[in-house]
Design a protein around this motif. Structure first.
Motif, PDB file in Angstrom:
ATOM      1  N   VAL A   1      -4.936 -10.421   1.527  1.00 51.06           N
ATOM      2  CA  VAL A   1      -3.937 -10.989   2.437  1.00 51.06           C
ATOM      3  C   VAL A   1      -2.530 -10.636   1.971  1.00 51.06           C
ATOM      4  N   VAL A   2      -2.250 -10.878   0.698  1.00 50.47           N
ATOM      5  CA  VAL A   2      -0.910 -10.578   0.166  1.00 50.47           C
ATOM      6  C   VAL A   2      -0.632  -9.081   0.246  1.00 50.47           C
ATOM      7  N   LEU A   3      -1.636  -8.269  -0.098  1.00 50.76           N
ATOM      8  CA  LEU A   3      -1.463  -6.817  -0.061  1.00 50.76           C
ATOM      9  C   LEU A   3      -1.180  -6.325   1.358  1.00 50.76           C
ATOM     10  N   LEU A   4      -1.942  -6.803   2.328  1.00 50.43           N
ATOM     11  CA  LEU A   4      -1.748  -6.367   3.711  1.00 50.43           C
ATOM     12  C   LEU A   4      -0.397  -6.805   4.257  1.00 50.43           C
ATOM     13  N   PHE A   5      -0.050  -8.078   4.041  1.00 47.77           N
ATOM     14  CA  PHE A   5       1.257  -8.554   4.504  1.00 47.77           C
ATOM     15  C   PHE A   5       2.380  -7.740   3.862  1.00 47.77           C
ATOM     16  N   GLY A   6       2.262  -7.491   2.555  1.00 46.27           N
ATOM     17  CA  GLY A   6       3.298  -6.739   1.853  1.00 46.27           C
ATOM     18  C   GLY A   6       3.459  -5.334   2.392  1.00 46.27           C
ATOM     19  N   VAL A   7       2.325  -4.664   2.631  1.00 48.69           N
ATOM     20  CA  VAL A   7       2.366  -3.302   3.160  1.00 48.69           C
ATOM     21  C   VAL A   7       2.939  -3.284   4.576  1.00 48.69           C
ATOM     22  N   PHE A   8       2.491  -4.233   5.418  1.00 46.88           N
ATOM     23  CA  PHE A   8       3.003  -4.297   6.790  1.00 46.88           C
ATOM     24  C   PHE A   8       4.507  -4.553   6.807  1.00 46.88           C
ATOM     25  N   GLY A   9       4.967  -5.426   5.907  1.00 46.20           N
ATOM     26  CA  GLY A   9       6.398  -5.706   5.845  1.00 46.20           C
ATOM     27  C   GLY A   9       7.189  -4.531   5.319  1.00 46.20           C
ATOM     28  N   ALA A  10       6.675  -3.892   4.267  1.00 46.77           N
ATOM     29  CA  ALA A  10       7.391  -2.776   3.640  1.00 46.77           C
ATOM     30  C   ALA A  10       7.475  -1.564   4.554  1.00 46.77           C
ATOM     31  N   THR A  11       6.477  -1.386   5.399  1.00 46.26           N
ATOM     32  CA  THR A  11       6.481  -0.241   6.320  1.00 46.26           C
ATOM     33  C   THR A  11       7.202  -0.536   7.630  1.00 46.26           C
ATOM     34  N   GLY A  12       7.691  -1.770   7.779  1.00 47.85           N
ATOM     35  CA  GLY A  12       8.450  -2.115   8.974  1.00 47.85           C
ATOM     36  C   GLY A  12       7.616  -2.444  10.193  1.00 47.85           C
ATOM     37  N   LEU A  13       6.312  -2.664  10.025  1.00 44.21           N
ATOM     38  CA  LEU A  13       5.474  -3.006  11.169  1.00 44.21           C
ATOM     39  C   LEU A  13       5.741  -4.412  11.691  1.00 44.21           C
ATOM     40  N   THR A  14       6.302  -5.268  10.832  1.00 45.42           N
ATOM     41  CA  THR A  14       6.609  -6.636  11.239  1.00 45.42           C
ATOM     42  C   THR A  14       7.812  -7.147  10.477  1.00 45.42           C
ATOM     43  N   ASP A  15       8.543  -8.068  11.111  1.00 43.72           N
ATOM     44  CA  ASP A  15       9.669  -8.724  10.450  1.00 43.72           C
ATOM     45  C   ASP A  15       9.290 -10.110   9.950  1.00 43.72           C
ATOM     46  N   GLU A  16       8.014 -10.504  10.134  1.00 46.64           N
ATOM     47  CA  GLU A  16       7.569 -11.846   9.777  1.00 46.64           C
ATOM     48  C   GLU A  16       7.305 -12.011   8.281  1.00 46.64           C
ATOM     49  N   VAL A  17       7.234 -10.908   7.546  1.00 44.87           N
ATOM     50  CA  VAL A  17       6.856 -10.966   6.134  1.00 44.87           C
ATOM     51  C   VAL A  17       8.092 -11.113   5.254  1.00 44.87           C
TER      52      VAL A  17
ATOM     53  N   ASP B   1       6.410  -4.532  -7.442  1.00 44.29           N
ATOM     54  CA  ASP B   1       5.622  -5.102  -8.533  1.00 44.29           C
ATOM     55  C   ASP B   1       4.541  -6.037  -8.007  1.00 44.29           C
ATOM     56  N   VAL B   2       4.855  -6.793  -6.957  1.00 45.07           N
ATOM     57  CA  VAL B   2       3.864  -7.684  -6.350  1.00 45.07           C
ATOM     58  C   VAL B   2       2.724  -6.878  -5.745  1.00 45.07           C
ATOM     59  N   LEU B   3       3.069  -5.820  -5.027  1.00 49.91           N
ATOM     60  CA  LEU B   3       2.048  -4.988  -4.382  1.00 49.91           C
ATOM     61  C   LEU B   3       1.150  -4.295  -5.407  1.00 49.91           C
ATOM     62  N   VAL B   4       1.724  -3.859  -6.529  1.00 54.23           N
ATOM     63  CA  VAL B   4       0.920  -3.208  -7.575  1.00 54.23           C
ATOM     64  C   VAL B   4      -0.056  -4.201  -8.185  1.00 54.23           C
ATOM     65  N   VAL B   5       0.437  -5.400  -8.513  1.00 55.94           N
ATOM     66  CA  VAL B   5      -0.424  -6.417  -9.143  1.00 55.94           C
ATOM     67  C   VAL B   5      -1.546  -6.831  -8.206  1.00 55.94           C
ATOM     68  N   VAL B   6      -1.219  -7.159  -6.957  1.00 55.18           N
ATOM     69  CA  VAL B   6      -2.276  -7.605  -6.032  1.00 55.18           C
ATOM     70  C   VAL B   6      -3.201  -6.451  -5.671  1.00 55.18           C
ATOM     71  N   GLY B   7      -2.683  -5.215  -5.720  1.00 57.18           N
ATOM     72  CA  GLY B   7      -3.545  -4.061  -5.474  1.00 57.18           C
ATOM     73  C   GLY B   7      -4.619  -3.934  -6.553  1.00 57.18           C
ATOM     74  N   VAL B   8      -4.218  -4.106  -7.808  1.00 53.80           N
ATOM     75  CA  VAL B   8      -5.178  -4.053  -8.923  1.00 53.80           C
ATOM     76  C   VAL B   8      -6.169  -5.204  -8.822  1.00 53.80           C
ATOM     77  N   LEU B   9      -5.679  -6.411  -8.521  1.00 46.59           N
ATOM     78  CA  LEU B   9      -6.558  -7.574  -8.391  1.00 46.59           C
ATOM     79  C   LEU B   9      -7.506  -7.430  -7.204  1.00 46.59           C
ATOM     80  N   PHE B  10      -7.023  -6.803  -6.134  1.00 43.23           N
ATOM     81  CA  PHE B  10      -7.890  -6.559  -4.979  1.00 43.23           C
ATOM     82  C   PHE B  10      -9.052  -5.645  -5.354  1.00 43.23           C
ATOM     83  N   VAL B  11      -8.775  -4.595  -6.133  1.00 40.37           N
ATOM     84  CA  VAL B  11      -9.840  -3.683  -6.575  1.00 40.37           C
ATOM     85  C   VAL B  11     -10.844  -4.439  -7.454  1.00 40.37           C
ATOM     86  N   CYS B  12     -10.334  -5.284  -8.359  1.00 42.09           N
ATOM     87  CA  CYS B  12     -11.226  -6.087  -9.212  1.00 42.09           C
ATOM     88  C   CYS B  12     -12.117  -6.984  -8.359  1.00 42.09           C
ATOM     89  N   GLU B  13     -11.529  -7.634  -7.360  1.00 39.74           N
ATOM     90  CA  GLU B  13     -12.316  -8.505  -6.486  1.00 39.74           C
ATOM     91  C   GLU B  13     -13.325  -7.706  -5.667  1.00 39.74           C
TER      92      GLU B  13
END
Length: 201
Positions: free
Chosen positions: A21-37, A45-57
């Motif tokens: 959830v955090v990774l998707l929202f972050g990517v959508f916000g960073a790419t300009g797909l939404t202004d809600e994020v 740094d947040v995207l890198v950390v949650v990306g690694v944790l997502f792979v672990c999960e």
């Protein structure tokens, strides 16, 4: 428009896979797909950390019994993440008090987490690992789909998430009854065998 539907949907999805959830929202916000994020979810740094944790999960969630241990460890993490994401979304929107949003997101995440954990415990009774892989993959795709849908159609996504939550609760109740009946019959068979073994000739 009120951010409540997005808060509810993100809470449901956080109970399944908070890092996605955090990774998707972050990517959508960073790419300009939404202004809600909010900006805090778009930081590199947040995207890198949650990306690694997502792979672990993604790995742990597909291994029988390891997934249940992982779920137990995330009983606090997923609802807390759901509450934080909800509060941040509310703060970004300004249409819902952050405390109320956090309560909705956290409680919804807790309910969906309990449904997920209960379902996995039932799936782990199957001797082969393929059911775990199939269920985990379906959960990952479901979270990705519902969050993407929520960005563009928050109300419709919230209705879908609510329906899935109710369906999950029904399934858990059904599976719990089945497992109780199976264990009762197994115990009765053992008792009968013991009685037959000790019956005098």
């Amino acid at each position: 428009m009120s951010v409540l539907p997005l808060v509810f949907t993100s809470g449901w999805a956080s109970g399944i896979n908070a890092y996605a959830v955090v990774l998707l929202f972050g990517v959508f916000g960073a790419t300009g797909l939404t202004d809600e994020v909010p900006e805090s979810l778009q930081r590199t740094d947040v995207l890198v950390v949650v990306g690694v944790l997502f792979v672990c999960e993604a790995v742990a969630d597909k291994i029988p019994y390891v997934d249940s241990i992982w779920d137990t460890a995330h009983t606090v993490i997923r609802p807390l993440s759901g509450a934080v994401v909800a509060a941040l979304l509310a703060g970004q929107s300004g249409s819902l008090p952050e405390i109320a949003a956090g309560a909705v997101g956290g409680s919804t995440a807790l309910m969906s987490h309990l449904v997920k954990a209960g379902t996995r415990m039932a799936v782990n009774t199957s001797p082969e690992p393929f059911s775990n892989i199939a269920v985990s993959t379906a959960e990952d795709l479901g979270v990705a789909g519902i969050i993407t849908f929520a960005i563009f159609h928050p109300l419709a996504a919230a209705i879908v998430a609510g329906s899935l939550l109710l369906l999950g609760i029904v399934v858990i109740v059904f599976l719990a009854a089945k497992i109780r009946n199976f264990r009762r019959r197994k115990a009765e068979r053992r008792a009968r065998r013991r009685g037959a073994a000790t019956w005098p000739d």
